[in-house]
Design an enzyme around this catalytic site. Structure first.
Site, PDB file in Angstrom:
ATOM      1  N   ASP A 285     -10.649   3.768   6.717  1.00 56.52           N
ATOM      2  CA  ASP A 285     -10.477   3.737   5.261  1.00 56.52           C
ATOM      3  C   ASP A 285     -10.759   2.318   4.790  1.00 56.52           C
ATOM      4  O   ASP A 285     -10.047   1.387   5.167  1.00 56.52           O
ATOM      5  CB  ASP A 285      -9.060   4.167   4.873  1.00 56.52           C
ATOM      6  CG  ASP A 285      -8.909   4.483   3.392  1.00 56.52           C
ATOM      7  OD1 ASP A 285      -9.691   3.929   2.580  1.00 56.52           O
ATOM      8  OD2 ASP A 285      -8.016   5.272   3.036  1.00 56.52           O
TER       9      ASP A 285
ATOM     10  N   ARG B 196     -10.870   1.340   1.558  1.00 56.63           N
ATOM     11  CA  ARG B 196     -10.407   1.115   0.191  1.00 56.63           C
ATOM     12  C   ARG B 196      -9.366   0.001   0.115  1.00 56.63           C
ATOM     13  O   ARG B 196      -8.629  -0.238   1.064  1.00 56.63           O
ATOM     14  CB  ARG B 196      -9.812   2.399  -0.386  1.00 56.63           C
ATOM     15  CG  ARG B 196     -10.834   3.475  -0.654  1.00 56.63           C
ATOM     16  CD  ARG B 196     -10.186   4.772  -1.081  1.00 56.63           C
ATOM     17  NE  ARG B 196      -9.415   5.376   0.012  1.00 56.63           N
ATOM     18  CZ  ARG B 196      -8.815   6.555  -0.083  1.00 56.63           C
ATOM     19  NH1 ARG B 196      -8.890   7.245  -1.210  1.00 56.63           N
ATOM     20  NH2 ARG B 196      -8.135   7.046   0.944  1.00 56.63           N
TER      21      ARG B 196
END
Length: 375
Positions: free
Chosen positions: A302, A304
């Site tokens: 991930d 983000r």
């Protein structure tokens, strides 16, 4: 020109470090080579994804040393080049290896490759420079893989040079400063009393949207949803994920709760961008789950950052929230950036034959939740 005068001139356009990072990302996206230096050694590189054949040939010819392919530990592990999951990996390749073969070695090409004649250095001397370069590539939504070599100095004509400290400074300070650009009433099918506010990242091209539903009561915990953009799911109704259903359910739920905010974040594909998300879909069709597909391309599970979400909430004057999410990372990240997460509202969606494996990977591998949680 005096140093004070030069500093004043630089500040007209803002943080000089941010400007150099933006320029470096632009050069890489256009397929040009750049130099990354720490003052002691210099790494001359081109992004393997965008590098054009003439630049590739000139890059190889310019090398005092043999060029190598620099990839992340995630990509090296997926390609069988390393058994460790830390640090950049340098791969020396034969001089007759084509650009498309190198792209395949980086996970984004179509040419068949063999690992014959490859020299793998799992702890290259240029690792800090390569790591800084990967940060630039990811910021530009490029696959984190470079072709290049270490050189004696940073004096090459016509090549943009950036210092590692500027990349590190950009990562630490002001990366997610946001500015309100425009705001208007936009009645939605599931929330007629609604406004949309558009924010722009002050140091990048990203644009984020705050969907303000009803009249949020800021004296209490405001219902908030962080929703990363998903073109395929949100707009086209893709069955491969549950993003579109989560988006619509969140709008309905916030309206039912009396008002709140949905932040629509420009972080397609868990931060890797639409081109790489589609590449990951191909890998999923070949048998990988969503986590391993992203790692196959050299990314983390991930990519983000929720610092931008905290910045948006701060701009809206919201400090205490109830978060509509199944992802505990969002809760901890917002708390780390000063947002009081007072509770969680689950977003349970339906599965189908196309997204069942994706949903299972989110719970089993990414740690997503489903049960009620009170804070």
């Amino acid at each position: 020109m005096t140093s004070d005068r030069q500093e004043e001139q630089d500040l007209i356009n803002g943080d000089p470090a941010a400007l150099t990072v933006d320029r470096a990302i632009g050069e890489l996206r256009r397929g040009r080579a750049i130099q990354i230096t720490d003052g002691t050694q210099t790494l001359l590189v081109g992004a393997v994804e965008t590098l054009q054949s003439p630049v590739f040939a000139r890059l190889l010819a310019a090398g005092e040393l043999r060029a190598s392919l620099l990839v992340t530990a995630e990509r090296a592990l997926a390609a069988g080049l390393s058994h460790q999951l830390s640090g950049p990996v340098s791969v020396a390749f034969p001089q007759d290896m084509t650009l498309d073969e190198l792209r395949s070695l980086a996970g984004v090409g179509s040419a068949p490759i063999q690992h014959l004649g490859l020299g793998v250095d799992r702890a290259p001397q240029c690792a800090p420079l390569a790591h800084a370069g990967f940060q630039l590539a990811k910021s530009g939504r490029l696959v984190p893989a470079f072709i290049g070599f270490v050189r004696a100095d940073a004096s090459a004509a016509g090549i943009f040079t950036i210092h590692v400290r500027d990349i590190e400074h950009r990562a630490r300070f002001g990366h997610y400063g946001v500015q309100l650009i425009s705001r208007a009433r936009v009645p939605l099918a599931d929330a007629v009393d609604c406004e949309i506010a558009l924010f722009r990242d002050e140091h990048g091209l990203a644009e984020h949207v705050a969907v303000i539903i009803g009249k949020p009561d800021q004296q209490n915990a405001v219902p908030v949803r962080l929703h990363s953009a998903c073109l395929t799911g949100d707009l086209l109704g893709s069955l491969r994920c549950d993003c579109g259903e989560q988006l619509r359910t969140a709008v309905q739920r916030i309206a039912t709760l009396g008002g709140g905010v949905l932040l629509y974040l420009d972080q397609e594909g868990r931060g890797i961008g639409l081109p790489n998300k589609l590449r990951a879909y191909v890998l999923q069709d070949e048998g990988l789950d969503t986590v391993d597909a992203d790692r196959h391309l050299g990314f983390l599970a991930d990519e983000r950052s929720y610092e931008v979400a905290a910045a948006l909430l701060t701009e809206l004057g919201i400090k205490r929230i109830r978060l509509l999410t199944n992802n505990p990372q969002k809760i901890s990240a917002l708390r780390d950036h000063g947002i009081d997460v007072a509770g969680r509202v689950p977003l349970v969606t339906t599965s189908n034959s196309h997204n069942e494996r994706y949903l299972r990977a989110k719970t089993e591998r990414a740690g997503h939740l489903a049960e009620e949680w009170s804070g």
